[in-house]
Design an enzyme around this catalytic site. Structure first.
Site, mmCIF file in Angstrom:
data_model
loop_
_atom_site.group_PDB
_atom_site.id
_atom_site.type_symbol
_atom_site.label_atom_id
_atom_site.label_comp_id
_atom_site.label_asym_id
_atom_site.label_seq_id
_atom_site.Cartn_x
_atom_site.Cartn_y
_atom_site.Cartn_z
ATOM 1 N N CYS A 178 0.835 -1.208 0.000
ATOM 2 C CA CYS A 178 0.000 0.000 0.000
ATOM 3 C C CYS A 178 0.871 1.260 0.000
ATOM 4 O O CYS A 178 1.530 1.561 0.998
ATOM 5 C CB CYS A 178 -0.915 -0.043 1.221
ATOM 6 S SG CYS A 178 -1.774 1.491 1.587
ATOM 7 N N CYS B 129 0.088 3.777 2.733
ATOM 8 C CA CYS B 129 0.564 3.257 4.020
ATOM 9 C C CYS B 129 2.038 3.598 4.216
ATOM 10 O O CYS B 129 2.461 3.962 5.310
ATOM 11 C CB CYS B 129 0.376 1.745 4.096
ATOM 12 S SG CYS B 129 -1.332 1.193 4.028
#
Length: 148
Positions: free
Chosen positions: A69, A72
């Site tokens: 991600c 993230c």
């Protein structure tokens, strides 16, 4: 009268009894002897995650994330800075949803990154997406104030 808190070790996940007034005295785990507050998020597997949520007497802020991600990865340094600011009053945990899919499913995580603030095993607030450090700190403090 002193208030005794249960604090889960970020290293070995053992439960420690700690006097509230000793939280800032650099307490160490009775089992592994590592520092209970390191100013960094603790990486947790599903078992340690459950123990932190259910056995900590301090609030727990969880970053549900995954290594693939991109947002993230962008948010990770902000979450680390937040740990420096919020500990010892809040435990910060990173839960890799790829390694703990059941835990993520149990908490109905649909997108990442998702932040969830817990106290005594109960979810107080949730926020999806990334935030800057100031907004993150305010979000945590406001939600803890409302829950008190």
């Amino acid at each position: 009268m002193s208030r005794v808190l249960h604090v889960v070790c970020p290293h070995c996940a053992s439960i420690n009894r700690l006097l509230h007034e000793r939280m800032t005295d650099r307490p160490r785990c009775g089992r592994c002897h590592e520092s209970l507050f390191v100013g960094q998020p603790a990486a947790a597997d599903a078992e340690a995650f459950a123990r932190h949520l259910n056995r900590n007497d301090i609030p727990v802020l969880v970053d549900f994330w995954a290594p693939w991600c991109a947002p993230c990865k962008v948010f990770a340094p902000v979450f680390e800075q937040a740990a420096e600011r919020l500990e010892p009053n809040v435990r910060l945990i990173k839960l890799n949803t790829e390694q703990a899919p059941q835990a993520a499913a149990e908490h109905h995580i649909r997108s990442i990154p998702t932040l969830a603030l817990f106290h005594s095993g109960r979810e107080l607030a949730r926020q999806s997406g990334i935030m800057d450090l100031g907004r993150l700190i305010r979000w945590v403090e406001e939600n803890l104030r409302q829950a008190a």
